[in-house]
Design a protein around this motif. Structure first.
Motif, PDB file in Angstrom:
ATOM      1  N   VAL A 182      29.897 -54.608 -34.946  1.00  0.00           N
ATOM      2  CA  VAL A 182      29.362 -53.262 -34.738  1.00  0.00           C
ATOM      3  C   VAL A 182      28.629 -53.234 -33.396  1.00  0.00           C
ATOM      4  O   VAL A 182      27.898 -54.157 -33.051  1.00  0.00           O
ATOM      5  CB  VAL A 182      28.387 -52.862 -35.866  1.00  0.00           C
ATOM      6  CG1 VAL A 182      27.888 -51.427 -35.658  1.00  0.00           C
ATOM      7  CG2 VAL A 182      29.054 -53.010 -37.231  1.00  0.00           C
ATOM      8  N   MET A 183      28.847 -52.151 -32.661  1.00  0.00           N
ATOM      9  CA  MET A 183      28.132 -51.956 -31.403  1.00  0.00           C
ATOM     10  C   MET A 183      27.184 -50.772 -31.551  1.00  0.00           C
ATOM     11  O   MET A 183      27.598 -49.670 -31.896  1.00  0.00           O
ATOM     12  CB  MET A 183      29.103 -51.706 -30.246  1.00  0.00           C
ATOM     13  CG  MET A 183      28.420 -51.440 -28.903  1.00  0.00           C
ATOM     14  SD  MET A 183      29.584 -51.323 -27.510  1.00  0.00           S
ATOM     15  CE  MET A 183      29.932 -53.083 -27.226  1.00  0.00           C
ATOM     16  N   MET A 184      25.901 -51.013 -31.313  1.00  0.00           N
ATOM     17  CA  MET A 184      24.893 -49.964 -31.328  1.00  0.00           C
ATOM     18  C   MET A 184      24.871 -49.288 -29.970  1.00  0.00           C
ATOM     19  O   MET A 184      24.808 -49.965 -28.932  1.00  0.00           O
ATOM     20  CB  MET A 184      23.518 -50.558 -31.652  1.00  0.00           C
ATOM     21  CG  MET A 184      22.400 -49.540 -31.797  1.00  0.00           C
ATOM     22  SD  MET A 184      22.553 -48.589 -33.326  1.00  0.00           S
ATOM     23  CE  MET A 184      21.705 -47.063 -32.853  1.00  0.00           C
ATOM     24  N   VAL A 185      24.945 -47.966 -29.969  1.00  0.00           N
ATOM     25  CA  VAL A 185      24.946 -47.179 -28.737  1.00  0.00           C
ATOM     26  C   VAL A 185      23.666 -46.347 -28.707  1.00  0.00           C
ATOM     27  O   VAL A 185      23.401 -45.578 -29.635  1.00  0.00           O
ATOM     28  CB  VAL A 185      26.170 -46.246 -28.668  1.00  0.00           C
ATOM     29  CG1 VAL A 185      26.180 -45.474 -27.349  1.00  0.00           C
ATOM     30  CG2 VAL A 185      27.470 -47.033 -28.858  1.00  0.00           C
ATOM     31  N   ALA A 186      22.877 -46.514 -27.655  1.00  0.00           N
ATOM     32  CA  ALA A 186      21.599 -45.801 -27.604  1.00  0.00           C
ATOM     33  C   ALA A 186      21.106 -45.668 -26.174  1.00  0.00           C
ATOM     34  O   ALA A 186      21.477 -46.446 -25.289  1.00  0.00           O
ATOM     35  CB  ALA A 186      20.548 -46.521 -28.448  1.00  0.00           C
ATOM     36  N   ARG A 201      26.415 -55.923 -31.228  1.00  0.00           N
ATOM     37  CA  ARG A 201      26.697 -55.696 -29.817  1.00  0.00           C
ATOM     38  C   ARG A 201      25.925 -54.443 -29.394  1.00  0.00           C
ATOM     39  O   ARG A 201      25.549 -53.616 -30.234  1.00  0.00           O
ATOM     40  CB  ARG A 201      28.189 -55.499 -29.590  1.00  0.00           C
ATOM     41  CG  ARG A 201      29.029 -56.721 -29.929  1.00  0.00           C
ATOM     42  CD  ARG A 201      28.797 -57.834 -28.931  1.00  0.00           C
ATOM     43  NE  ARG A 201      29.827 -58.859 -29.026  1.00  0.00           N
ATOM     44  CZ  ARG A 201      29.996 -59.833 -28.128  1.00  0.00           C
ATOM     45  NH1 ARG A 201      29.194 -59.902 -27.077  1.00  0.00           N
ATOM     46  NH2 ARG A 201      30.947 -60.730 -28.285  1.00  0.00           N
ATOM     47  N   THR A 202      25.695 -54.286 -28.098  1.00  0.00           N
ATOM     48  CA  THR A 202      24.868 -53.167 -27.647  1.00  0.00           C
ATOM     49  C   THR A 202      25.489 -52.463 -26.446  1.00  0.00           C
ATOM     50  O   THR A 202      26.067 -53.100 -25.557  1.00  0.00           O
ATOM     51  CB  THR A 202      23.459 -53.637 -27.272  1.00  0.00           C
ATOM     52  OG1 THR A 202      23.549 -54.669 -26.271  1.00  0.00           O
ATOM     53  CG2 THR A 202      22.709 -54.158 -28.481  1.00  0.00           C
ATOM     54  N   ALA A 203      25.325 -51.140 -26.429  1.00  0.00           N
ATOM     55  CA  ALA A 203      25.732 -50.323 -25.280  1.00  0.00           C
ATOM     56  C   ALA A 203      24.569 -49.414 -24.907  1.00  0.00           C
ATOM     57  O   ALA A 203      24.098 -48.629 -25.737  1.00  0.00           O
ATOM     58  CB  ALA A 203      26.964 -49.497 -25.618  1.00  0.00           C
ATOM     59  N   PHE A 204      24.113 -49.551 -23.679  1.00  0.00           N
ATOM     60  CA  PHE A 204      23.002 -48.743 -23.174  1.00  0.00           C
ATOM     61  C   PHE A 204      23.579 -47.573 -22.391  1.00  0.00           C
ATOM     62  O   PHE A 204      24.311 -47.751 -21.411  1.00  0.00           O
ATOM     63  CB  PHE A 204      22.107 -49.598 -22.276  1.00  0.00           C
ATOM     64  CG  PHE A 204      20.935 -48.870 -21.687  1.00  0.00           C
ATOM     65  CD1 PHE A 204      20.119 -48.060 -22.462  1.00  0.00           C
ATOM     66  CD2 PHE A 204      20.613 -49.019 -20.332  1.00  0.00           C
ATOM     67  CE1 PHE A 204      19.017 -47.396 -21.922  1.00  0.00           C
ATOM     68  CE2 PHE A 204      19.517 -48.366 -19.781  1.00  0.00           C
ATOM     69  CZ  PHE A 204      18.716 -47.555 -20.579  1.00  0.00           C
ATOM     70  N   VAL A 205      23.249 -46.358 -22.853  1.00  0.00           N
ATOM     71  CA  VAL A 205      23.681 -45.135 -22.170  1.00  0.00           C
ATOM     72  C   VAL A 205      22.424 -44.346 -21.820  1.00  0.00           C
ATOM     73  O   VAL A 205      21.909 -43.584 -22.643  1.00  0.00           O
ATOM     74  CB  VAL A 205      24.619 -44.295 -23.056  1.00  0.00           C
ATOM     75  CG1 VAL A 205      25.103 -43.058 -22.294  1.00  0.00           C
ATOM     76  CG2 VAL A 205      25.811 -45.126 -23.539  1.00  0.00           C
ATOM     77  N   PRO A 206      21.870 -44.546 -20.635  1.00  0.00           N
ATOM     78  CA  PRO A 206      20.611 -43.876 -20.290  1.00  0.00           C
ATOM     79  C   PRO A 206      20.775 -42.367 -20.218  1.00  0.00           C
ATOM     80  O   PRO A 206      21.810 -41.859 -19.785  1.00  0.00           O
ATOM     81  CB  PRO A 206      20.258 -44.468 -18.924  1.00  0.00           C
ATOM     82  CG  PRO A 206      21.530 -45.016 -18.382  1.00  0.00           C
ATOM     83  CD  PRO A 206      22.358 -45.420 -19.555  1.00  0.00           C
ATOM     84  N   PHE A 224      22.346 -56.023 -21.934  1.00  0.00           N
ATOM     85  CA  PHE A 224      23.133 -55.296 -22.919  1.00  0.00           C
ATOM     86  C   PHE A 224      24.599 -55.633 -22.679  1.00  0.00           C
ATOM     87  O   PHE A 224      24.996 -55.965 -21.563  1.00  0.00           O
ATOM     88  CB  PHE A 224      22.904 -53.783 -22.788  1.00  0.00           C
ATOM     89  CG  PHE A 224      21.457 -53.374 -22.793  1.00  0.00           C
ATOM     90  CD1 PHE A 224      20.681 -53.511 -23.936  1.00  0.00           C
ATOM     91  CD2 PHE A 224      20.854 -52.870 -21.643  1.00  0.00           C
ATOM     92  CE1 PHE A 224      19.334 -53.151 -23.935  1.00  0.00           C
ATOM     93  CE2 PHE A 224      19.517 -52.506 -21.633  1.00  0.00           C
ATOM     94  CZ  PHE A 224      18.759 -52.658 -22.784  1.00  0.00           C
ATOM     95  N   ASP A 225      25.403 -55.528 -23.714  1.00  0.00           N
ATOM     96  CA  ASP A 225      26.824 -55.863 -23.544  1.00  0.00           C
ATOM     97  C   ASP A 225      27.527 -54.893 -22.609  1.00  0.00           C
ATOM     98  O   ASP A 225      28.407 -55.280 -21.840  1.00  0.00           O
ATOM     99  CB  ASP A 225      27.519 -55.886 -24.905  1.00  0.00           C
ATOM    100  CG  ASP A 225      27.017 -57.022 -25.780  1.00  0.00           C
ATOM    101  OD1 ASP A 225      27.150 -58.190 -25.367  1.00  0.00           O
ATOM    102  OD2 ASP A 225      26.477 -56.749 -26.864  1.00  0.00           O
TER     103      ASP A 225
END
Length: 240
Positions: A182-186, A201-206, A224-225
């Motif tokens: 699972v990838m957390m998007v925040a 997993r992580t996705a940074f969307v500023p 972050f990934d």
């Protein structure tokens, strides 16, 4: 299993909603200004929105620490709103008006890239919310804003607010996935760090405009990934 088409081996993406997917501040100000003009209220609605949001974390933490019984986000928002009506000297408001205005959080507009970006991501991944918003709030918002979630997951389901581990791990379990699938998007680094500690997993969307002229989520952290400028850019970086 990873592949060149899916280098992170994820099956599902879980999304923070307030600020990451929808523009809570701009939406709240827009509706409040319309209501205020109709009722001739002289209020700085930008300040009002900021104060409403500022009360969110302390109220939530009272629940997390067991200082008050479980309350969902609509209930917490209403408690804060009652205090703000006093603080901003807003009077003559009926119970029905208060209840309708409290549910402005159900009627938030998406960022310009959100719907198109989610549609692209949906071609390859399961998409779910992972929000502190309650289920009815998130469902209403999805219908209002046209957000194409496959599943609505909420802190309310687990009776734990983020960043409690039970929320993230419970979401992975309900999705039938291991945390690393699972990838957390925040747009909020602290949300991503909490998820990463549990194997997500992580996705940074500023979203630099989330708080208007302030950007409390600005970070130089690159751990972050994926870092993407918006959801459409994220879709491209994940091979959609």
């Amino acid at each position: 299993m990873t592949s060149s088409a899916n280098p992170f081996g994820v099956k599902a993406l879980t999304f923070d909603v307030f600020g990451t997917t929808v523009d809570w501040r701009g939406s709240l100000i827009q509706e409040a200004e319309e209501w205020g003009r109709a009722r001739n209220f002289q209020v700085d609605w930008g300040q009002f929105a900021d104060h409403w949001r500022a009360g969110y974390a302390p109220a939530m933490n009272q629940v997390r620490k067991g200082q008050i019984p479980w309350m969902n986000l609509d209930q917490l928002h209403r408690g804060i709103l009652n205090k703000l009506f006093d603080e901003f000297k807003i009077t003559g408001v009926s119970e029905g008006e208060k209840e309708h205005f409290n549910k402005v959080w159900h009627r938030l507009h998406p960022w310009p890239d959100s719907v198109a970006g989610l549609a692209l991501l949906k071609t390859k991944f399961i998409l779910a919310t992972l929000s502190n918003g309650n289920v009815s709030l998130l469902v209403d918002m999805a219908r209002f804003a046209g957000l194409p979630w496959d599943m609505v997951l909420s802190a309310e389901i687990f009776r734990h607010y983020k960043p409690d581990p039970e929320t993230y791990l419970g979401a992975a379990e309900l999705l039938g996935c291991k945390p690393q699938e699972v990838m957390m998007v925040a747009a909020h680094p602290n949300d991503l760090r909490a998820a990463a500690k549990l194997g997500f997993r992580t996705a940074f969307v500023p979203r630099p405009q989330e708080h208007g002229d302030r950007n409390p989520n600005a970070t130089t952290d690159t751990d972050f990934d994926v870092i993407a400028t918006d959801f459409e850019d994220l879709a491209g970086k994940l091979g959609c």
